[in-house]
Design a protein around this motif. Structure first.
Motif, mmCIF file in Angstrom:
data_model
loop_
_atom_site.group_PDB
_atom_site.id
_atom_site.type_symbol
_atom_site.label_atom_id
_atom_site.label_comp_id
_atom_site.label_asym_id
_atom_site.label_seq_id
_atom_site.Cartn_x
_atom_site.Cartn_y
_atom_site.Cartn_z
ATOM 1 N N LYS A 35 0.819 -1.215 0.000
ATOM 2 C CA LYS A 35 0.000 0.000 0.000
ATOM 3 C C LYS A 35 0.853 1.265 0.000
ATOM 4 O O LYS A 35 0.385 2.349 -0.328
ATOM 5 C CB LYS A 35 -0.933 -0.006 1.209
ATOM 6 N N PHE A 36 2.133 1.119 0.397
ATOM 7 C CA PHE A 36 3.033 2.280 0.373
ATOM 8 C C PHE A 36 3.446 2.638 -1.055
ATOM 9 O O PHE A 36 3.809 3.766 -1.326
ATOM 10 C CB PHE A 36 4.310 1.978 1.166
ATOM 11 N N LEU A 37 3.411 1.652 -1.923
ATOM 12 C CA LEU A 37 4.026 1.841 -3.239
ATOM 13 C C LEU A 37 3.475 3.020 -4.049
ATOM 14 O O LEU A 37 4.248 3.716 -4.699
ATOM 15 C CB LEU A 37 3.940 0.542 -4.056
ATOM 16 N N PRO A 38 2.148 3.274 -4.023
ATOM 17 C CA PRO A 38 1.664 4.419 -4.797
ATOM 18 C C PRO A 38 2.321 5.738 -4.410
ATOM 19 O O PRO A 38 2.399 6.649 -5.219
ATOM 20 C CB PRO A 38 0.170 4.451 -4.476
ATOM 21 N N PHE A 39 2.817 5.822 -3.170
ATOM 22 C CA PHE A 39 3.435 7.077 -2.738
ATOM 23 C C PHE A 39 4.903 7.164 -3.123
ATOM 24 O O PHE A 39 5.480 8.241 -3.108
ATOM 25 C CB PHE A 39 3.311 7.221 -1.211
ATOM 26 N N ILE A 40 5.508 6.047 -3.418
ATOM 27 C CA ILE A 40 6.967 6.080 -3.617
ATOM 28 C C ILE A 40 7.434 5.600 -4.991
ATOM 29 O O ILE A 40 8.595 5.724 -5.314
ATOM 30 C CB ILE A 40 7.689 5.239 -2.519
ATOM 31 N N LEU A 92 13.363 2.144 -1.157
ATOM 32 C CA LEU A 92 12.571 2.860 -2.171
ATOM 33 C C LEU A 92 12.172 4.234 -1.653
ATOM 34 O O LEU A 92 12.195 5.227 -2.382
ATOM 35 C CB LEU A 92 11.318 2.051 -2.523
ATOM 36 N N CYS A 93 11.773 4.290 -0.379
ATOM 37 C CA CYS A 93 11.381 5.563 0.244
ATOM 38 C C CYS A 93 12.551 6.539 0.218
ATOM 39 O O CYS A 93 12.396 7.700 -0.147
ATOM 40 C CB CYS A 93 10.978 5.341 1.703
ATOM 41 N N ILE A 94 13.712 6.043 0.640
ATOM 42 C CA ILE A 94 14.889 6.915 0.695
ATOM 43 C C ILE A 94 15.228 7.427 -0.697
ATOM 44 O O ILE A 94 15.537 8.591 -0.908
ATOM 45 C CB ILE A 94 16.089 6.163 1.316
ATOM 46 N N ARG A 95 15.114 6.536 -1.675
ATOM 47 C CA ARG A 95 15.406 6.911 -3.058
ATOM 48 C C ARG A 95 14.408 7.952 -3.564
ATOM 49 O O ARG A 95 14.740 8.847 -4.323
ATOM 50 C CB ARG A 95 15.349 5.659 -3.936
ATOM 51 N N ARG A 96 13.148 7.812 -3.117
ATOM 52 C CA ARG A 96 12.097 8.705 -3.609
ATOM 53 C C ARG A 96 12.183 10.079 -2.949
ATOM 54 O O ARG A 96 12.128 11.103 -3.596
ATOM 55 C CB ARG A 96 10.740 8.058 -3.321
ATOM 56 N N PHE A 97 12.323 10.085 -1.631
ATOM 57 C CA PHE A 97 12.240 11.355 -0.905
ATOM 58 C C PHE A 97 13.600 11.894 -0.496
ATOM 59 O O PHE A 97 13.737 13.074 -0.217
ATOM 60 C CB PHE A 97 11.383 11.189 0.353
ATOM 61 N N GLY A 98 14.598 11.018 -0.422
ATOM 62 C CA GLY A 98 15.911 11.459 0.030
ATOM 63 C C GLY A 98 15.979 11.390 1.543
ATOM 64 O O GLY A 98 14.996 11.629 2.231
ATOM 65 N N PRO A 99 17.183 11.057 2.064
ATOM 66 C CA PRO A 99 17.319 10.898 3.508
ATOM 67 C C PRO A 99 17.030 12.178 4.282
ATOM 68 O O PRO A 99 16.484 12.153 5.381
ATOM 69 C CB PRO A 99 18.781 10.457 3.689
ATOM 70 N N THR A 100 17.369 13.333 3.687
ATOM 71 C CA THR A 100 17.159 14.595 4.405
ATOM 72 C C THR A 100 15.678 14.844 4.623
ATOM 73 O O THR A 100 15.237 15.177 5.734
ATOM 74 C CB THR A 100 17.757 15.770 3.594
ATOM 75 N N ALA A 101 14.897 14.681 3.545
ATOM 76 C CA ALA A 101 13.465 14.925 3.656
ATOM 77 C C ALA A 101 12.820 13.975 4.658
ATOM 78 O O ALA A 101 11.965 14.375 5.462
ATOM 79 C CB ALA A 101 12.809 14.760 2.284
ATOM 80 N N ILE A 102 13.261 12.714 4.636
ATOM 81 C CA ILE A 102 12.707 11.737 5.574
ATOM 82 C C ILE A 102 13.075 12.122 7.005
ATOM 83 O O ILE A 102 12.236 12.125 7.908
ATOM 84 C CB ILE A 102 13.205 10.313 5.250
ATOM 85 N N GLY A 103 14.326 12.507 7.195
ATOM 86 C CA GLY A 103 14.775 12.931 8.526
ATOM 87 C C GLY A 103 14.002 14.135 9.016
ATOM 88 O O GLY A 103 13.584 14.192 10.180
ATOM 89 N N MET A 104 13.768 15.114 8.114
ATOM 90 C CA MET A 104 13.016 16.317 8.507
ATOM 91 C C MET A 104 11.575 15.963 8.857
ATOM 92 O O MET A 104 10.994 16.512 9.796
ATOM 93 C CB MET A 104 13.055 17.356 7.379
ATOM 94 N N GLY A 105 11.012 15.035 8.099
ATOM 95 C CA GLY A 105 9.645 14.599 8.375
ATOM 96 C C GLY A 105 9.532 13.948 9.740
ATOM 97 O O GLY A 105 8.620 14.256 10.520
#
Lengths: 196, 108
Positions: free
Chosen positions: A127-132, A172-185
């Motif tokens: 279910k995560f896949l549509p977002f990433i 896949l998440c890290i590749r899609r959003f980048g580690p910085t964006a994930i960390g900020m989130g």
């Protein structure tokens, strides 16, 4: 057929039919009579990220290659089979593999080989896949993850396959959003939870 | 990487597609690369690279039939196009010229 050939076949059968799955998969193998200085397992294509195997006497921190066919019997005992353990082609010791051990291994806490057709991939993971994943690639990525999940579950058990799946989704998440964006989130979420 | 040049990973993916022929889709490409590079390659890395190569015009893709083992999802097969072949040839020529003059088996 000589006694030695019979034992050789017996050991090869044990190793091929059981150990490939059991010893790699098992987080806790109770095998007081097995003493390995080191063991090498090998898969043809994929480096194993195996959980640590803990023997009562020794902990094996890292398992990389598997020359399973090189584990050959060297004694004529029938009740148990002694196999030679090799690392990078060099003999590093002998291991005693009682027949009963193989049966014990396949009880409760160790995964049995599974029929891939009966393995269900957790839908929540997909279910995560549509977002990433871009829409164009979504079907292909989902299919690949399903196919590999089933293969791994059949070969190494469902828990290994689940760990692999979540790890792949995280990458896949890290590749899609980048580690910085994930960390900020995550930081924003923590700040919100703490009321800062 | 420039538009017509190939990175190491891109070369690996293109060569895997070449090796696999009509059976080139995500899973075998990943296994082929993992085996040859000696490290685990993620699904995301493969598809990001394939998507980039497709944007550059080096590969083209088409959707295959759905299979039960994939939960009814279709495979996306890949094929190298002429610009991809040319880019691989150029990459090989560059590698050869960089190694030219050194004896076979010279320490790297």
């Amino acid at each position: 057929m000589s006694n030695e050939e019979i034992i050789r076949q017996q050991a090869s059968r044990i190793i091929r039919d059981h150990w490939r799955t059991a010893s790699i998969r098992a987080p806790e193998i109770r095998a007081p009579r097995i003493r390995f200085p080191e063991i090498d397992f090998d898969t043809p294509a994929i480096p194993i990220r195996a959980p640590r195997i803990r023997f009562p006497e020794i902990e094996i921190p890292d398992i990389r290659t598997a020359e399973l066919d090189s584990l050959l019997p060297t004694t004529k005992a029938v009740a148990e089979t002694t196999v030679e353990v090799k690392r990078h082609g060099r003999s590093v010791g002998l291991a005693v593999v009682p027949e009963r051990f193989v049966r014990v291994v396949f009880l409760s806490n160790v995964a049995r080989p599974i029929d891939p057709a009966h393995v269900m991939i957790p839908e929540i993971g997909l279910k995560f896949l549509p977002f990433i994943v871009p829409k164009k690639l979504r079907d292909a990525v989902t299919g690949d993850l399903t196919e590999e999940f089933r293969t791994y579950a059949a070969r190494w058990g469902r828990s290994y396959a689940l760990r692999w799946l979540w790890w792949e989704l995280a990458r896949l998440c890290i590749r899609r959003f980048g580690p910085t964006a994930i960390g900020m989130g995550i930081a924003a979420w923590v700040r919100q939870k703490l009321g800062l | 990487m420039g538009r017509d040049t190939l990175g190491e990973f891109e070369q690996g993916v293109l060569l895997a597609i070449l090796r696999l022929g009509p059976e080139a889709y995500g899973v075998p490409i990943r296994h082929d690369l993992s085996g040859r590079l000696g490290r685990a390659v993620s699904v995301g890395a493969i598809y990001t690279t394939l998507d980039r190569l497709e944007t550059k015009g080096f590969v083209s893709s088409w959707i295959g039939g759905a299979t039960a083992e994939r939960g009814g999802r279709a495979k996306r097969f890949y094929r190298i196009e002429d610009p991809g072949h040319r880019a691989l040839d150029a990459a090989r020529a560059v590698t050869r010229s960089l190694w030219a003059g050194l004896p076979e088996g010279a320490p790297a």
